[in-house]
Design an enzyme around this catalytic site. Structure first.
Site, PDB file in Angstrom:
ATOM      1  N   ALA A 124       2.849  -0.379   5.062  1.00  0.00           N
ATOM      2  CA  ALA A 124       2.518  -1.070   5.677  1.00  0.00           C
ATOM      3  C   ALA A 124       2.305  -1.813   6.796  1.00  0.00           C
ATOM      4  O   ALA A 124       2.370  -2.460   7.651  1.00  0.00           O
ATOM      5  CB  ALA A 124       0.797   0.005   6.468  1.00  0.00           C
ATOM      6  N   TYR A 181      11.728   9.343   1.147  1.00  0.00           N
ATOM      7  CA  TYR A 181      11.214   7.794   0.564  1.00  0.00           C
ATOM      8  C   TYR A 181      12.366   8.760  -1.030  1.00  0.00           C
ATOM      9  O   TYR A 181      12.271   7.495  -2.182  1.00  0.00           O
ATOM     10  CB  TYR A 181       9.765   7.234   0.068  1.00  0.00           C
ATOM     11  N   ARG A 188       4.942  11.215  -2.518  1.00  0.00           N
ATOM     12  CA  ARG A 188       5.538  10.540  -0.715  1.00  0.00           C
ATOM     13  C   ARG A 188       5.702  11.343  -0.647  1.00  0.00           C
ATOM     14  O   ARG A 188       7.314  10.237  -0.526  1.00  0.00           O
ATOM     15  CB  ARG A 188       4.442   9.241  -1.090  1.00  0.00           C
ATOM     16  N   GLU A 203      11.899  -9.944   1.633  1.00  0.00           N
ATOM     17  CA  GLU A 203      11.927  -8.672   2.055  1.00  0.00           C
ATOM     18  C   GLU A 203      12.414  -7.165   1.995  1.00  0.00           C
ATOM     19  O   GLU A 203      13.677  -7.345   2.494  1.00  0.00           O
ATOM     20  CB  GLU A 203      10.860  -8.709   4.023  1.00  0.00           C
ATOM     21  N   ASN A 223       8.042  -5.730  -1.330  1.00  0.00           N
ATOM     22  CA  ASN A 223       7.875  -4.696   0.102  1.00  0.00           C
ATOM     23  C   ASN A 223       6.200  -4.576   0.132  1.00  0.00           C
ATOM     24  O   ASN A 223       5.861  -3.916  -0.211  1.00  0.00           O
ATOM     25  CB  ASN A 223       8.183  -3.252  -0.501  1.00  0.00           C
ATOM     26  N   ARG A 227      13.345   4.307  12.656  1.00  0.00           N
ATOM     27  CA  ARG A 227      12.397   5.205  12.399  1.00  0.00           C
ATOM     28  C   ARG A 227      10.996   4.927  13.611  1.00  0.00           C
ATOM     29  O   ARG A 227      11.886   4.500  14.549  1.00  0.00           O
ATOM     30  CB  ARG A 227      11.455   4.963  11.160  1.00  0.00           C
ATOM     31  N   ARG A 237       7.510   0.445  13.547  1.00  0.00           N
ATOM     32  CA  ARG A 237       8.050   0.343  12.503  1.00  0.00           C
ATOM     33  C   ARG A 237       8.967  -0.526  13.038  1.00  0.00           C
ATOM     34  O   ARG A 237       9.640  -1.195  11.480  1.00  0.00           O
ATOM     35  CB  ARG A 237       8.303   1.789  11.601  1.00  0.00           C
ATOM     36  N   HIS A 251      12.474  -2.808   1.508  1.00  0.00           N
ATOM     37  CA  HIS A 251      11.871  -1.371   2.224  1.00  0.00           C
ATOM     38  C   HIS A 251      12.706  -0.601   2.218  1.00  0.00           C
ATOM     39  O   HIS A 251      14.487  -0.333   1.858  1.00  0.00           O
ATOM     40  CB  HIS A 251      11.933  -1.515   3.896  1.00  0.00           C
ATOM     41  N   LEU A 252      12.450   0.412   1.613  1.00  0.00           N
ATOM     42  CA  LEU A 252      13.569   1.790   1.282  1.00  0.00           C
ATOM     43  C   LEU A 252      13.605   2.293   2.072  1.00  0.00           C
ATOM     44  O   LEU A 252      15.030   2.890   1.637  1.00  0.00           O
ATOM     45  CB  LEU A 252      12.244   2.699   0.490  1.00  0.00           C
ATOM     46  N   PRO A 263       0.703  -1.520   0.198  1.00  0.00           N
ATOM     47  CA  PRO A 263       0.192   0.155  -0.306  1.00  0.00           C
ATOM     48  C   PRO A 263       0.651   1.136   0.165  1.00  0.00           C
ATOM     49  O   PRO A 263       1.769   1.012   1.048  1.00  0.00           O
ATOM     50  CB  PRO A 263      -0.730  -0.398   1.440  1.00  0.00           C
ATOM     51  N   ASN A 264       0.018   1.801  -0.307  1.00  0.00           N
ATOM     52  CA  ASN A 264       0.572   3.461  -1.393  1.00  0.00           C
ATOM     53  C   ASN A 264       1.971   3.967  -1.806  1.00  0.00           C
ATOM     54  O   ASN A 264       2.733   4.414  -1.411  1.00  0.00           O
ATOM     55  CB  ASN A 264       0.596   4.317   0.347  1.00  0.00           C
TER      56      ASN A 264
HETATM   57  C1  DQA Z   1       8.313   0.984   4.165  1.00  0.00           C
HETATM   58  C2  DQA Z   1       8.083   1.711   5.096  1.00  0.00           C
HETATM   59  C3  DQA Z   1       6.578   0.838   5.955  1.00  0.00           C
HETATM   60  O1  DQA Z   1       6.768   0.996   6.914  1.00  0.00           O
HETATM   61  C4  DQA Z   1       6.211   1.851   5.548  1.00  0.00           C
HETATM   62  O2  DQA Z   1       4.435   2.179   6.473  1.00  0.00           O
HETATM   63  C5  DQA Z   1       5.755   1.787   4.689  1.00  0.00           C
HETATM   64  C6  DQA Z   1       6.722   2.148   3.433  1.00  0.00           C
HETATM   65  C7  DQA Z   1       9.930   1.308   3.128  1.00  0.00           C
HETATM   66  O3  DQA Z   1       9.493   0.942   1.596  1.00  0.00           O
HETATM   67  O4  DQA Z   1      10.750   2.019   3.353  1.00  0.00           O
HETATM   68  O5  DQA Z   1       5.119   2.471   3.337  1.00  0.00           O
HETATM   69  O6  DQA Z   1       8.161  -0.539   3.585  1.00  0.00           O
END
Ligand code: DQA
Length: 148
Positions: A76, A22, A17, A97, A73, A106, A110, A99-100, A9-10
């Site tokens: 959330a 990011y 964003r 897995e 990825n 953070r 998270r 993550h950016l 998501p997102n």
């Molecule tokens: C994320 C880190 C997550 O905590 C966050 O909710 C995201 C992006 C990252 O790629 O850094 O949406 O997965």
């Protein structure tokens, strides 16, 4: 060898964003870079994104026989989704897995990943490069496994 890059998501909003966290690259630009890296490695790379937890669960659960591995990825859902964790465990293909951002640096909510324990490993904090590193890692994992 075919690898699925699966985005949660997102991540469709990348580029606009929270660019301080990011970056300014769009998801399409990041995925183009991963596909270029895939070509160099000699593997096919496809990518998909969904904001819907159930759609991600279904996609993971039905990917065996179609793809050899997943770079995911979960965004959330990383921090909340037992359903995604179970799908990764059940799907029968290795997942990495990514993550950016560095999720350990953070907010405390998270810091825990519900999904990472179901994966071969986790890469976090290298921006768009996290996807390329995840791809490299999972291709190396498959090649080592298949020569055993
Ligand atoms: C994320 C880190 C997550 O905590 C966050 O909710 C995201 C992006 C990252 O790629 O850094 O949406 O997965």
């Amino acid at each position: 060898m075919k690898i699925l890059i699966l985005n949660g998501p997102n991540l469709d909003l990348l580029g606009k964003r929270e660019p301080d966290i990011y970056g300014h690259a769009t998801l399409a630009e990041m995925m183009a870079a991963v596909q270029a890296r895939g070509s160099k490695l000699g593997v096919d790379v496809i990518h998909e994104q969904s904001n819907d937890e159930g759609a991600l669960v279904t996609r993971i659960g039905h990917c065996a026989g179609e793809v050899d591995a997943i770079v995911i990825n979960p965004a959330a859902y990383t921090h909340t989704s037992v359903a995604l964790c179970d799908a990764i465990k059940a799907c029968g293909v290795p997942c990495v897995e990514v993550h950016l951002s560095n999720i350990q640096a953070r907010e405390s909510f998270r810091h825990e990943s519900v999904t990472a324990g179901a994966c071969v490993g986790q890469i976090s904090g290298f921006g768009g490069m996290s996807y390329e590193l995840g791809l490299e890692a999972v291709v190396d994992y498959l090649r080592r496994r298949d020569t055993k």
